[in-house]
Design a protein around this motif. Sequence first.
Motif, PDB file in Angstrom:
ATOM      1  N   LEU A   1      -5.589   5.221   7.639  1.00  0.00           N
ATOM      2  CA  LEU A   1      -5.007   6.315   6.859  1.00  0.00           C
ATOM      3  C   LEU A   1      -4.945   7.576   7.703  1.00  0.00           C
ATOM      4  O   LEU A   1      -5.929   7.945   8.362  1.00  0.00           O
ATOM      5  CB  LEU A   1      -5.851   6.586   5.607  1.00  0.00           C
ATOM      6  CG  LEU A   1      -6.059   5.422   4.643  1.00  0.00           C
ATOM      7  CD1 LEU A   1      -7.171   5.746   3.667  1.00  0.00           C
ATOM      8  CD2 LEU A   1      -4.780   5.120   3.908  1.00  0.00           C
TER       9      LEU A   1
ATOM     10  N   TRP B   1       0.841  -1.190   0.000  1.00  0.00           N
ATOM     11  CA  TRP B   1       0.000   0.000   0.000  1.00  0.00           C
ATOM     12  C   TRP B   1       0.879   1.244   0.000  1.00  0.00           C
ATOM     13  O   TRP B   1       1.876   1.307   0.723  1.00  0.00           O
ATOM     14  CB  TRP B   1      -0.913   0.003   1.224  1.00  0.00           C
ATOM     15  CG  TRP B   1      -1.923  -1.114   1.208  1.00  0.00           C
ATOM     16  CD1 TRP B   1      -1.733  -2.401   1.625  1.00  0.00           C
ATOM     17  CD2 TRP B   1      -3.268  -1.045   0.728  1.00  0.00           C
ATOM     18  NE1 TRP B   1      -2.866  -3.143   1.450  1.00  0.00           N
ATOM     19  CE2 TRP B   1      -3.838  -2.339   0.899  1.00  0.00           C
ATOM     20  CE3 TRP B   1      -4.053  -0.027   0.184  1.00  0.00           C
ATOM     21  CZ2 TRP B   1      -5.150  -2.617   0.548  1.00  0.00           C
ATOM     22  CZ3 TRP B   1      -5.359  -0.303  -0.168  1.00  0.00           C
ATOM     23  CH2 TRP B   1      -5.900  -1.590   0.016  1.00  0.00           C
TER      24      TRP B   1
ATOM     25  N   PHE C   1      -4.354   7.065  -2.309  1.00  0.00           N
ATOM     26  CA  PHE C   1      -3.532   5.905  -1.962  1.00  0.00           C
ATOM     27  C   PHE C   1      -3.852   4.767  -2.915  1.00  0.00           C
ATOM     28  O   PHE C   1      -4.850   4.793  -3.648  1.00  0.00           O
ATOM     29  CB  PHE C   1      -3.780   5.484  -0.506  1.00  0.00           C
ATOM     30  CG  PHE C   1      -5.184   4.994  -0.222  1.00  0.00           C
ATOM     31  CD1 PHE C   1      -5.451   3.647  -0.072  1.00  0.00           C
ATOM     32  CD2 PHE C   1      -6.233   5.895  -0.090  1.00  0.00           C
ATOM     33  CE1 PHE C   1      -6.746   3.201   0.202  1.00  0.00           C
ATOM     34  CE2 PHE C   1      -7.529   5.461   0.184  1.00  0.00           C
ATOM     35  CZ  PHE C   1      -7.776   4.113   0.337  1.00  0.00           C
TER      36      PHE C   1
ATOM     37  N   ALA D   1       0.850   5.522   0.238  1.00  0.00           N
ATOM     38  CA  ALA D   1       0.168   6.784   0.536  1.00  0.00           C
ATOM     39  C   ALA D   1       0.844   7.902  -0.240  1.00  0.00           C
ATOM     40  O   ALA D   1       2.070   8.020  -0.225  1.00  0.00           O
ATOM     41  CB  ALA D   1       0.233   7.067   2.034  1.00  0.00           C
ATOM     42  N   THR D   2       0.061   8.745  -0.890  1.00  0.00           N
ATOM     43  CA  THR D   2       0.620   9.814  -1.711  1.00  0.00           C
ATOM     44  C   THR D   2      -0.099  11.138  -1.431  1.00  0.00           C
ATOM     45  O   THR D   2      -1.041  11.200  -0.639  1.00  0.00           O
ATOM     46  CB  THR D   2       0.498   9.508  -3.217  1.00  0.00           C
ATOM     47  OG1 THR D   2      -0.838   9.794  -3.671  1.00  0.00           O
ATOM     48  CG2 THR D   2       0.828   8.055  -3.523  1.00  0.00           C
TER      49      THR D   2
ATOM     50  N   ILE E   1       0.018   5.499   6.394  1.00  0.00           N
ATOM     51  CA  ILE E   1      -0.838   4.365   6.062  1.00  0.00           C
ATOM     52  C   ILE E   1      -0.322   3.135   6.796  1.00  0.00           C
ATOM     53  O   ILE E   1       0.887   2.923   6.883  1.00  0.00           O
ATOM     54  CB  ILE E   1      -0.870   4.135   4.535  1.00  0.00           C
ATOM     55  CG1 ILE E   1      -1.904   3.080   4.150  1.00  0.00           C
ATOM     56  CG2 ILE E   1       0.500   3.771   3.983  1.00  0.00           C
ATOM     57  CD1 ILE E   1      -2.194   3.041   2.648  1.00  0.00           C
TER      58      ILE E   1
END
Length: 204
Positions: free
Chosen positions: A70, A27, A34, A29-30, A59
């Motif tokens: 999150l 996974w 995500f 996270a951006t 995350i």
Amino acid sequence: YRRYDIRSGLPDNSVKDICQDSRGYMWFATKDGFCRFDGHEFDTYGSSISGSHLNIDAICPHIDGKHIRLGCTDILMIFNPDTAELKPFSCKSQDGKQIRCCISLEYDITGDLWIGTDNGVYRWDETSGKLTRYRLTDSPTVYVKDLLHDTKNNIWAGTDCGLYVYDRLTDSFDLVRLNSDMKYDISAITQSADNRLLLGTQTG
């Protein structure tokens, strides 16, 4: 090595956090949502592509082995991969204050969720709903950039003011004195196979 970016399916090239769940999925996270990666394809959620825009800093897999937690710029959320349901969850202290700026997330062996923010560390007991705040310094602003629960059940906090470790006897965090008097800006913590802590800082 192989590089993955928006051309490969990432929602954004600024990846802020990475984790792996109990089923082996990765996974990411951006700054724009995500995504889940199965080794071949990316499935994206909470991005401008899907009709929303979540700036996600943290995350982590839920302790139940199913859901994904999150930490966003202004909200905490939980995601169900089986139904693709994404919803906010509320963590409030006894005085009614709610966590807003979440930077890092980590579960401990008891199932408590530790939350790093821009004003210290919080511990959330999901069973009772109790939220406890830990002040690390006298300063009102301390950025807790990473949290680690190690193999000896210690909780470590990497901050812009140095490295801290949780003392269960005093129910507080203590500053760890490193090899110099400098207070390192620590942005990442991990544990090696021989149980040593590896620290990532702004200077190396």
